[in-house]
Design a protein around this motif. Structure first.
Motif, PDB file in Angstrom:
ATOM      1  N   LYS A  44      61.230   8.514  10.789  1.00 20.69           N
ATOM      2  CA  LYS A  44      61.006   9.010  12.141  1.00 20.69           C
ATOM      3  C   LYS A  44      59.986   8.070  12.753  1.00 20.69           C
ATOM      4  CE  LYS A  44      60.500  11.926  15.614  1.00 20.69           C
ATOM      5  NZ  LYS A  44      60.637  11.205  16.832  1.00 20.69           N
ATOM      6  N   ARG A  84      57.489   6.639  15.537  1.00 21.78           N
ATOM      7  CA  ARG A  84      56.601   7.344  16.458  1.00 21.78           C
ATOM      8  C   ARG A  84      56.925   7.046  17.905  1.00 21.78           C
ATOM      9  NH1 ARG A  84      51.934   5.634  18.757  1.00 21.78           N
ATOM     10  NH2 ARG A  84      51.383   3.441  18.649  1.00 21.78           N
ATOM     11  N   GLU A  85      56.473   7.918  18.760  1.00 23.20           N
ATOM     12  CA  GLU A  85      56.614   7.720  20.191  1.00 23.20           C
ATOM     13  C   GLU A  85      55.246   7.342  20.744  1.00 23.20           C
ATOM     14  OE1 GLU A  85      58.471  11.081  22.017  1.00 23.20           O
ATOM     15  OE2 GLU A  85      60.073  11.123  20.525  1.00 23.20           O
ATOM     16  N   ILE A  86      55.260   6.580  21.808  1.00 23.11           N
ATOM     17  CA  ILE A  86      54.023   6.164  22.461  1.00 23.11           C
ATOM     18  C   ILE A  86      53.631   7.250  23.466  1.00 23.11           C
ATOM     19  CG2 ILE A  86      52.924   4.371  23.865  1.00 23.11           C
ATOM     20  CD1 ILE A  86      53.902   3.457  21.064  1.00 23.11           C
ATOM     21  N   SER A  87      52.406   7.718  23.390  1.00 21.20           N
ATOM     22  CA  SER A  87      51.940   8.743  24.323  1.00 21.20           C
ATOM     23  C   SER A  87      51.336   8.075  25.562  1.00 21.20           C
ATOM     24  CB  SER A  87      50.886   9.639  23.660  1.00 21.20           C
ATOM     25  OG  SER A  87      49.696   8.909  23.435  1.00 21.20           O
ATOM     26  N   GLN A  97      55.717   2.896  30.473  1.00 27.16           N
ATOM     27  CA  GLN A  97      56.558   3.131  29.294  1.00 27.16           C
ATOM     28  C   GLN A  97      57.965   2.612  29.562  1.00 27.16           C
ATOM     29  OE1 GLN A  97      55.802   4.879  26.228  1.00 27.16           O
ATOM     30  NE2 GLN A  97      57.796   4.130  25.614  1.00 27.16           N
ATOM     31  N   THR A 106      63.321   2.391  24.200  1.00 28.64           N
ATOM     32  CA  THR A 106      63.224   2.200  22.756  1.00 28.64           C
ATOM     33  C   THR A 106      64.615   1.905  22.216  1.00 28.64           C
ATOM     34  OG1 THR A 106      61.363   3.720  22.552  1.00 28.64           O
ATOM     35  CG2 THR A 106      62.664   3.354  20.571  1.00 28.64           C
ATOM     36  N   GLU A 147      66.724   1.265  18.315  1.00 24.09           N
ATOM     37  CA  GLU A 147      66.654   1.314  16.863  1.00 24.09           C
ATOM     38  C   GLU A 147      67.829   0.546  16.285  1.00 24.09           C
ATOM     39  OE1 GLU A 147      66.122   5.130  15.038  1.00 24.09           O
ATOM     40  OE2 GLU A 147      64.711   5.777  16.579  1.00 24.09           O
ATOM     41  N   ILE A 163      59.722  -0.424  20.619  1.00 18.78           N
ATOM     42  CA  ILE A 163      59.316   0.427  21.737  1.00 18.78           C
ATOM     43  C   ILE A 163      58.672  -0.487  22.764  1.00 18.78           C
ATOM     44  CG2 ILE A 163      57.924   2.408  22.438  1.00 18.78           C
ATOM     45  CD1 ILE A 163      57.861   3.051  19.295  1.00 18.78           C
ATOM     46  N   THR A 189      56.886  -1.503  26.420  1.00 16.49           N
ATOM     47  CA  THR A 189      56.121  -1.089  27.591  1.00 16.49           C
ATOM     48  C   THR A 189      56.094  -2.309  28.511  1.00 16.49           C
ATOM     49  OG1 THR A 189      53.903  -1.825  26.938  1.00 16.49           O
ATOM     50  CG2 THR A 189      54.631   0.334  26.107  1.00 16.49           C
ATOM     51  N   ASN A 203      58.273  -1.228  14.891  1.00 14.08           N
ATOM     52  CA  ASN A 203      58.111  -0.299  13.778  1.00 14.08           C
ATOM     53  C   ASN A 203      59.197  -0.583  12.749  1.00 14.08           C
ATOM     54  OD1 ASN A 203      56.245   2.323  14.667  1.00 14.08           O
ATOM     55  ND2 ASN A 203      57.047   1.119  16.348  1.00 14.08           N
ATOM     56  N   GLU A 224      53.751  -0.933  11.514  1.00 14.25           N
ATOM     57  CA  GLU A 224      53.788  -1.161  12.956  1.00 14.25           C
ATOM     58  C   GLU A 224      53.033  -2.434  13.307  1.00 14.25           C
ATOM     59  OE1 GLU A 224      53.549   1.747  16.518  1.00 14.25           O
ATOM     60  OE2 GLU A 224      51.473   1.213  16.035  1.00 14.25           O
TER      61      GLU A 224
END
Length: 111
Positions: free
Chosen positions: A3, A5-8, A18, A21, A23, A42, A44, A51, A60
């Motif tokens: 899994k 991660r997501e960027i907050s 943002q 993404t 995969e 991911i 930006t 990742n 990462e």
């Protein structure tokens, strides 16, 4: 599969946006041949978060848009050339890939 991660929003710079993404399978050249590892990029507007699922944990690495020299894609394959050389990701969803490439090209050009 890991899994990723997501960027907050709290992690973004005040000027950063943002992006998409993607995969797929990241191909790494090693002394023993080619390693295939599940990975995610991911994007930006200022950075690219890479990742890689290393089995027991997700590795990462974060690079600035200025470190991307070129981006090439075809069908379900993406190759990004960084300061360290090219890295290829395969088995990527074609629709996601197109959105990702358009975003990277837009923000890479401004850096």
């Amino acid at each position: 599969m890991a899994k990723f991660r997501e960027i907050s929003n709290e992690e973004l710079f005040p000027t950063e946006k943002q992006g998409p993404t993607i995969e797929g399978i990241v191909l790494f050249k090693t002394e023993a041949g080619i390693s295939e590892l599940q990975g995610a990029y991911i994007a930006t507007s200022e950075r690219l978060f890479m990742n890689i699922d290393m089995g027991e944990r997700v590795y990462e690495r974060v690079v600035g848009m200025h470190e991307i020299h070129s981006i090439e894609h075809k069908a379900d394959e993406l190759t990004i050339t960084f300061d360290i050389g090219p890295i290829t990701m395969v088995n990527v969803n074609e629709e996601s890939l197109n959105k990702f490439v358009i975003f990277i090209e837009r923000y890479k050009a401004s850096k």
